[in-house]
Design an enzyme around this catalytic site. Sequence first.
Site, PDB file in Angstrom:
ATOM      1  N   TYR A 161       0.803  -1.224   0.000  1.00 32.75           N
ATOM      2  CA  TYR A 161       0.000   0.000   0.000  1.00 32.75           C
ATOM      3  C   TYR A 161       0.837   1.276   0.000  1.00 32.75           C
ATOM      4  O   TYR A 161       0.314   2.342   0.317  1.00 32.75           O
ATOM      5  CB  TYR A 161      -0.933   0.001   1.212  1.00 32.75           C
ATOM      6  CG  TYR A 161      -1.817  -1.213   1.302  1.00 32.75           C
ATOM      7  CD1 TYR A 161      -2.585  -1.623   0.218  1.00 32.75           C
ATOM      8  CD2 TYR A 161      -1.880  -1.964   2.468  1.00 32.75           C
ATOM      9  CE1 TYR A 161      -3.393  -2.747   0.295  1.00 32.75           C
ATOM     10  CE2 TYR A 161      -2.690  -3.092   2.560  1.00 32.75           C
ATOM     11  CZ  TYR A 161      -3.441  -3.479   1.469  1.00 32.75           C
ATOM     12  OH  TYR A 161      -4.241  -4.595   1.552  1.00 32.75           O
ATOM     13  N   SER A 194      -3.926  -6.576   8.192  1.00 35.80           N
ATOM     14  CA  SER A 194      -4.555  -7.030   6.963  1.00 35.80           C
ATOM     15  C   SER A 194      -3.502  -7.696   6.073  1.00 35.80           C
ATOM     16  O   SER A 194      -2.881  -8.678   6.486  1.00 35.80           O
ATOM     17  CB  SER A 194      -5.254  -5.864   6.266  1.00 35.80           C
ATOM     18  OG  SER A 194      -6.156  -6.321   5.293  1.00 35.80           O
ATOM     19  N   TYR A 195      -3.258  -7.166   4.868  1.00 41.26           N
ATOM     20  CA  TYR A 195      -2.231  -7.765   4.009  1.00 41.26           C
ATOM     21  C   TYR A 195      -0.876  -7.753   4.713  1.00 41.26           C
ATOM     22  O   TYR A 195      -0.116  -8.723   4.642  1.00 41.26           O
ATOM     23  CB  TYR A 195      -2.149  -6.990   2.696  1.00 41.26           C
ATOM     24  CG  TYR A 195      -1.345  -7.680   1.602  1.00 41.26           C
ATOM     25  CD1 TYR A 195      -1.979  -8.229   0.496  1.00 41.26           C
ATOM     26  CD2 TYR A 195       0.045  -7.766   1.663  1.00 41.26           C
ATOM     27  CE1 TYR A 195      -1.255  -8.852  -0.517  1.00 41.26           C
ATOM     28  CE2 TYR A 195       0.779  -8.386   0.667  1.00 41.26           C
ATOM     29  CZ  TYR A 195       0.127  -8.930  -0.425  1.00 41.26           C
ATOM     30  OH  TYR A 195       0.849  -9.554  -1.414  1.00 41.26           O
ATOM     31  N   TRP A 242     -13.711  -4.563  -4.673  1.00 42.69           N
ATOM     32  CA  TRP A 242     -13.245  -3.296  -4.110  1.00 42.69           C
ATOM     33  C   TRP A 242     -11.731  -3.295  -3.934  1.00 42.69           C
ATOM     34  O   TRP A 242     -11.042  -2.354  -4.345  1.00 42.69           O
ATOM     35  CB  TRP A 242     -13.947  -3.059  -2.770  1.00 42.69           C
ATOM     36  CG  TRP A 242     -13.393  -1.918  -1.982  1.00 42.69           C
ATOM     37  CD1 TRP A 242     -13.638  -0.590  -2.176  1.00 42.69           C
ATOM     38  CD2 TRP A 242     -12.482  -1.999  -0.877  1.00 42.69           C
ATOM     39  NE1 TRP A 242     -12.941   0.165  -1.258  1.00 42.69           N
ATOM     40  CE2 TRP A 242     -12.223  -0.675  -0.453  1.00 42.69           C
ATOM     41  CE3 TRP A 242     -11.878  -3.061  -0.208  1.00 42.69           C
ATOM     42  CZ2 TRP A 242     -11.378  -0.396   0.617  1.00 42.69           C
ATOM     43  CZ3 TRP A 242     -11.036  -2.787   0.856  1.00 42.69           C
ATOM     44  CH2 TRP A 242     -10.794  -1.461   1.255  1.00 42.69           C
ATOM     45  N   HIS A 245     -12.803  -3.506  10.311  1.00 44.45           N
ATOM     46  CA  HIS A 245     -11.452  -3.600   9.756  1.00 44.45           C
ATOM     47  C   HIS A 245     -10.667  -2.309   9.950  1.00 44.45           C
ATOM     48  O   HIS A 245      -9.442  -2.341  10.095  1.00 44.45           O
ATOM     49  CB  HIS A 245     -11.541  -3.936   8.264  1.00 44.45           C
ATOM     50  CG  HIS A 245     -10.280  -4.481   7.673  1.00 44.45           C
ATOM     51  ND1 HIS A 245      -9.743  -5.694   8.048  1.00 44.45           N
ATOM     52  CD2 HIS A 245      -9.441  -3.980   6.731  1.00 44.45           C
ATOM     53  CE1 HIS A 245      -8.638  -5.924   7.361  1.00 44.45           C
ATOM     54  NE2 HIS A 245      -8.427  -4.899   6.560  1.00 44.45           N
TER      55      HIS A 245
END
Length: 554
Positions: free
Chosen positions: A42, A112-113, A159, A280
Amino acid sequence: MSDITMKFDLPVPMRDGTVLMADVAWPAGDGPFPVLVERTPYDKNYRSTANFDTIDGLRAGFIIVRQDTRGSGKSEGEWMPMKYEREDGYDTIAWAATLPKSNGKVGTFGGSYTGSTQWSSAIAHAPELRAMAPLVTWSDPADGLMFRGGAVELGLNSWWGLMNALPHFLHTYPPEIAFPKMGQALGHFAALKERFWELPAAAQPFFVDLGMPDVGVARALEDRSTMDESRVDGHYEKLSVPSLNIAGWYDVFVQGSVDNYVGMRAQGAATRLIVGPWSHSSLNAGATLGEVGEVNFGLGMLSPGGEQISKINFDWYDHWLRDTPATSAHESGVLIFVMGANAWRAETDWPLARAVTTPLYLDEESALRWDAPESTDAASTYEYDPADPVMTRGGNLVMGSDYPAGPYDQRIAEERDDVLVFTTAPLELDVEITGRISATLFAATDGPSTDWVVRLCEVDSEGVSRNIVDGITRVHTEAGRIDEVTIDLWSTSILIKAGHRLRAHVTSSNFPRWDRNLNTGEPANVGTTIRVAQQRILHDAAHPSRIDLQIIPA
């Protein structure tokens, strides 16, 4: 702060010659210092403070490394989600351990990732990795990331795929192709509510035309083994890295985070689990003032056990990376937020040993009862039309601002003819539900395949019905055959107050969170033909359809 040193875009060579780029910040002093690493697709320049603040980390005496994963940001290589994270994680951890002023011990952080990249480094057995703190991440990509109960996690996949296509176009295409594609992707983002309807669901034409990878669904449907690249489940017995797992009851990966804790604890590894009432993104700075969905859980939800998440992380790292004496912060155990009571509570383990499996039975006259049904012939029917699905409202999800996560009023869905509703009488006493919930349906359809969706709700004294947990199971069957179907509703912790009621929904869709079963049996990456299905749920003495709760004795 003037003594802090930062270097940008340091090259990190991988074993195949690909060079990944990392930013490194050193605290003031001569060291040696432990190193904390985040590997992200990201953009390493994005400094989320969800569970970790870089400045606080430097003040606490850690070297901080943020790296763009392969094919992302300024790093070289192919952008293919999950594919290279184990080998690249191993090589990056080894590199980080040799940084100037490093003490050779490395920890990892992120969510998350970037929580998954931590597990990838551990599974690769990077020897310098001594502790990790994965936030809101999964265990099995077939259970919440790419799929759920056999259905496609459509909302997340579309998404997330679009969101990550945008910064990766220039890595994949020359500018004259990349920029027009970026414009197309932005248009799709603006019209995503309409794009969700495109078929086939797992190969939506708008996304295929962009020529970018999704979260992994398309690859998995072609080759199921590709899911192993991001799977933690099945690796626990070979892992020993201490892990601090942080999750949210309304996060799309809550069960994965819980499963990771349970798996590591079963192996005797040092592991902790913290679960708040979060979605999240609830822990992102400024994202919430105690509210998740339509419910305000109070500001205390942001401070587990009265401490900030960032401090909890640093306390966790101190022992494993500096050899400081162990404290209660390093003992395996669980800290959960009990919704309804709106309070944090420490537990020695998960699942709670004192929890009692207690069934709630679907019965005649739309009743949900604690006693098993006595009728010899009771059933409810409805028609499921994939062209008119039940629309997503709240829940454990992450799929953009049009579909926020959390508890929301479900009364609009309950008015539909294709949603069976079963409700208890008002509770005479408070009831705490803490644990993993499942449903069993005795169900039949008139075609080769369909979906069964079950949702558990709390109905308050004003009659507002809000979702607690839900789940889906995709079946392949024979027309008219009665199947005993299990639906995993995942875990929660909530106190249902006296006077409130519990309510169960039974239906066949939750769109666009999950893709629509077209009732034809065609795979999700090729199916385009819609068929209306006739559904039948049996709930008599011989077919005790039910929800199994985990009740904590008063």
